[in-house]
Design an enzyme around this catalytic site. Structure first.
Site, PDB file in Angstrom:
ATOM      1  N   GLU A   1       0.836  -1.206   0.000  1.00  0.00           N
ATOM      2  CA  GLU A   1       0.000   0.000   0.000  1.00  0.00           C
ATOM      3  C   GLU A   1       0.872   1.258   0.000  1.00  0.00           C
ATOM      4  O   GLU A   1       0.626   2.195  -0.761  1.00  0.00           O
ATOM      5  CB  GLU A   1      -0.910  -0.012   1.223  1.00  0.00           C
ATOM      6  N   HIS A   2       1.913   1.269   0.840  1.00  0.00           N
ATOM      7  CA  HIS A   2       2.818   2.420   0.896  1.00  0.00           C
ATOM      8  C   HIS A   2       3.562   2.606  -0.422  1.00  0.00           C
ATOM      9  O   HIS A   2       3.680   3.725  -0.926  1.00  0.00           O
ATOM     10  CB  HIS A   2       3.842   2.218   2.025  1.00  0.00           C
TER      11      HIS A   2
ATOM     12  N   GLU B   1       5.677   3.544  11.967  1.00  0.00           N
ATOM     13  CA  GLU B   1       4.248   3.354  12.215  1.00  0.00           C
ATOM     14  C   GLU B   1       4.020   2.254  13.246  1.00  0.00           C
ATOM     15  O   GLU B   1       3.170   2.380  14.135  1.00  0.00           O
ATOM     16  CB  GLU B   1       3.547   3.017  10.896  1.00  0.00           C
TER      17      GLU B   1
END
Length: 254
Positions: free
Chosen positions: A69-70, A147
């Site tokens: 996703e990143h 994160e």
């Protein structure tokens, strides 16, 4: 343009008090799209859901779909600069984000009307032809690590970890899902970059994705925007299959 999509025979039901107009279409590549016409909307929005989340992580690389996703935001063949997409959204006064869940991932944007079509062009290119540039792999691994560490003491995350520990350890829900610097690594026979490319090729195709377009444009215009910009997604292949093992064993049920 109409030969690039067809209106599906089953359409959404809505309340008589609902002034919005809905239409379900299918593009020539197999992508299904929900179009929503809101007459008084001031902006337009797009969302793409992918039927793949951390349940689809390889066992030896927890967090890979989150990492994917990143990486998708860091340039495409048409727009190779890594900040091209985010810079455009900021310039246009819009908003975008994404998330990765257990069985789905989602990407979305919202833009003022004058910039919506250009935004769709850039958005669809990220999902159809991402660059996966090796030079950004280490940078984004660090972003995932940050994160992960940021939420180590988050109470909801701790409860989520307890839930995982008390589920069936053969079910993918039980695995670590966020990813970290220590899990996102090369294997002995395949690089992390190749793993990303394999997951993308396996799950990011029209048969495993769904599009929603929302705006004040007439339904016919929304359909043409969908067809023009998202028929570039890889043609439909086999859909993701759910896990075959139970989430809880008999002994785990209270």
């Amino acid at each position: 343009m109409k030969n690039l999509y067809s209106v599906l025979p089953v359409q959404p039901e809505s309340s008589p008090q609902d002034n919005r107009q809905y239409q379900l279409i299918e593009l020539a590549n197999g992508l299904k799209a929900l179009l929503v016409h809101i007459p008084d909307a001031q902006q337009a929005a797009a969302s793409v859901a992918v039927n793949a989340g951390h349940f689809q992580d390889p066992e030896d690389t927890p967090g890979l779909t989150h990492f994917l996703e990143h990486m998708l935001f860091l340039g495409s063949e048409a727009y190779p600069q890594p900040a091209s997409y985010s810079d455009f959204i900021s310039f246009a006064g819009g908003h975008h984000n994404a998330w990765t869940g257990t069985e789905h991932s989602n990407y979305y944007l919202e833009l003022p009307l004058p910039h919506f079509e250009e935004g769709l062009k850039r958005f669809s290119s990220l999902l159809s032809s991402p660059l996966f540039d090796q030079q950004w792999v280490d940078k984004e691994r660090q972003a995932i690590e940050s994160e992960y560490r940021l939420k180590l003491k988050d109470e909801l995350r701790r409860l989520y970890d307890v839930h995982k520990e008390t589920s069936n350890n053969e079910h993918p829900f039980s695995r670590f899902s966020v990813g970290s610097e220590s899990t996102l690594v090369d294997s002995s026979n395949i690089s992390l970059l190749e793993k990303l490319k394999q997951v993308f090729a396996c799950y990011y195709h029209a048969g495993n994705m769904a599009l929603t377009l929302v705006g004040p444009q007439p339904i016919e215009v929304l359909a043409e925007l969908a067809a023009e910009h998202f028929v570039s997604l890889a043609p439909a292949k086999e859909k993701t299959t759910p896990p075959k093992v139970p989430l809880y064993t008999k002994d785990q049920l209270g």
